[in-house]
Design a protein around this motif. Structure first.
Motif, PDB file in Angstrom:
ATOM      1  N   PRO A  57       0.749  -1.276  -0.071  1.00  0.00           N
ATOM      2  CA  PRO A  57       0.009  -0.012   0.126  1.00  0.00           C
ATOM      3  C   PRO A  57       1.051   1.091  -0.059  1.00  0.00           C
ATOM      4  O   PRO A  57       1.746   1.331   0.381  1.00  0.00           O
ATOM      5  N   PHE A  59       2.476   4.801   0.860  1.00  0.00           N
ATOM      6  CA  PHE A  59       2.963   5.634   1.999  1.00  0.00           C
ATOM      7  C   PHE A  59       3.416   6.896   2.071  1.00  0.00           C
ATOM      8  O   PHE A  59       3.684   7.444   3.009  1.00  0.00           O
ATOM      9  N   ARG A 195      -6.520   8.401  -2.533  1.00  0.00           N
ATOM     10  CA  ARG A 195      -6.537   6.964  -2.067  1.00  0.00           C
ATOM     11  C   ARG A 195      -5.411   6.385  -1.436  1.00  0.00           C
ATOM     12  O   ARG A 195      -5.169   5.148  -1.178  1.00  0.00           O
ATOM     13  N   SER A 196      -4.602   7.265  -0.963  1.00  0.00           N
ATOM     14  CA  SER A 196      -3.222   7.005  -0.460  1.00  0.00           C
ATOM     15  C   SER A 196      -3.077   7.006   1.059  1.00  0.00           C
ATOM     16  O   SER A 196      -3.628   6.312   1.951  1.00  0.00           O
ATOM     17  N   THR A 197      -2.397   8.047   1.741  1.00  0.00           N
ATOM     18  CA  THR A 197      -2.253   8.295   3.076  1.00  0.00           C
ATOM     19  C   THR A 197      -2.582   9.725   3.486  1.00  0.00           C
ATOM     20  O   THR A 197      -2.435  10.742   2.591  1.00  0.00           O
ATOM     21  N   HIS A 269      -3.305   5.694   6.990  1.00  0.00           N
ATOM     22  CA  HIS A 269      -3.907   5.329   5.854  1.00  0.00           C
ATOM     23  C   HIS A 269      -5.339   5.878   5.799  1.00  0.00           C
ATOM     24  O   HIS A 269      -5.964   5.697   6.913  1.00  0.00           O
ATOM     25  N   SER A 273      -8.725   3.488   1.695  1.00  0.00           N
ATOM     26  CA  SER A 273      -7.598   3.017   0.869  1.00  0.00           C
ATOM     27  C   SER A 273      -7.230   1.716   1.002  1.00  0.00           C
ATOM     28  O   SER A 273      -8.238   1.049   1.736  1.00  0.00           O
ATOM     29  N   GLU A 274      -6.426   1.043   0.133  1.00  0.00           N
ATOM     30  CA  GLU A 274      -6.156  -0.494   0.117  1.00  0.00           C
ATOM     31  C   GLU A 274      -6.000  -0.975   1.663  1.00  0.00           C
ATOM     32  O   GLU A 274      -6.408  -1.928   2.392  1.00  0.00           O
ATOM     33  N   LYS A 275      -5.010  -0.231   2.455  1.00  0.00           N
ATOM     34  CA  LYS A 275      -4.550  -0.722   3.464  1.00  0.00           C
ATOM     35  C   LYS A 275      -5.876  -0.442   4.656  1.00  0.00           C
ATOM     36  O   LYS A 275      -5.953  -1.145   5.774  1.00  0.00           O
ATOM     37  N   GLY A 276      -6.421   0.552   4.440  1.00  0.00           N
ATOM     38  CA  GLY A 276      -7.395   0.869   5.298  1.00  0.00           C
ATOM     39  C   GLY A 276      -8.594  -0.026   5.330  1.00  0.00           C
ATOM     40  O   GLY A 276      -9.157  -0.647   6.473  1.00  0.00           O
TER      41      GLY A 276
END
Length: 288
Positions: A57, A59, A195-197, A269, A273-276
């Motif tokens: 993801p 960062f 959609r990042s951090t 995040h 987002s993907e990580k979230g």
């Protein structure tokens, strides 16, 4: 007929041996090609996957707002912290002057750092981002490197870039045009960080607001509103200082790892987002 059998058998064995050797040779070549998968001397983009598998993801430290490939098998170092640091220091110096720190108002001291560090070094970092396959990083760092070089040219008397504008109002207007263009470009980059951090997004948000404030300051000066122009310039300097520190923050996130730092900084995040989504543990249907 009997006398021809050994020859026939020999021909068959030779043919079979040749075919087997060709197959084995081809197989070996394929294995060799597979073993050279990470050979960046032939194709620097060979490590890029077509799907999300094997990606990490965003960062900010890789200057990639989307999923990115780990540098474990990458021959090139991560150029993002270098570009971020070059941007941060140059922005920091100029923003202090825009804020009027210690009564300094002339930005000429920025020329050296804008040409050498924020311009040349950041441009080189952007070129290396291209080599590692990061389109966003290459576009952003190369463009802002070009911005600092262009800004330094505007301030250099030898180029006389603003000499054609004899009226102070006209000079302020064209500088407003210049800064407005960079505000629009930075806004485009800002959209790509949604959609990042949080820290990556805030870097571009504060930078975009700095460009907006400085552009409005020039337009206010063109209209004769000196007081408003000064206030907007100071506001632009304030947002620029925030952008500089956020750039250093993201640079540190890209440099620091367990091998060289006692701690790692959080990047926060976004929940979408993907990580979230992964941290919330939702099902595939819920994340669509």
């Amino acid at each position: 007929m009997a006398s021809m059998d050994p020859t026939t058998n020999l021909e068959k064995e030779t043919t079979t041996g040749t075919a087997t050797g060709s197959v084995n040779g081809s197989h070996n070549n394929n294995n060799h090609a597979a073993s050279q998968r990470w050979d960046y001397g032939h194709n620097p983009l060979a490590h890029v996957h077509s799907g999300p598998d094997g990606r990490l993801p965003a960062f900010g430290g890789e200057f990639q707002p989307g999923l990115w490939k780990s540098n474990e098998h990458r021959k090139f170092a991560n150029p993002a912290p270098l570009g971020l640091s070059a941007f941060a220091l140059t922005t920091f110096v100029l923003s202090l002057i825009n804020c009027g720190a210690r009564g300094i108002s002339e930005p000429n001291v920025v020329l050296s750092v804008a040409f050498g560090y924020g311009g040349l070094v950041q441009l080189l970092a952007g070129m290396w981002e291209m080599a590692v396959g990061n389109t966003f990083g290459a576009t952003a760092l190369s463009s802002f490197g070009g911005f600092w070089i262009a800004y330094a040219i505007l301030l250099t008397p030898g180029f006389n870039a603003l000499g054609a504008y004899t009226e102070a109002a006209d000079e302020a207007s064209v500088l407003g045009f210049f800064l407005t263009g960079w505000f629009i470009f930075t806004f485009i980059l800002l959209i790509c960080t949604l959609r990042s951090t949080v820290m990556f997004f805030l870097l571009f948000l504060t930078l975009d607001l700095a460009f907006l404030m400085l552009a409005c300051s020039e337009f206010a000066a063109s209209n004769g509103a000196a007081g408003s122009s000064k206030t907007l310039q100071q506001a632009g300097g304030g947002f620029g200082l925030l952008a500089a520190f956020l750039a250093w923050y993201n640079a540190f996130a890209g440099i620091a790892d367990p091998s060289n730092s006692f701690f790692l900084i959080p990047v926060f995040h976004f929940p979408w987002s993907e990580k979230g989504r992964e941290s919330r543990g939702k099902t595939v249907r819920e994340t669509v």
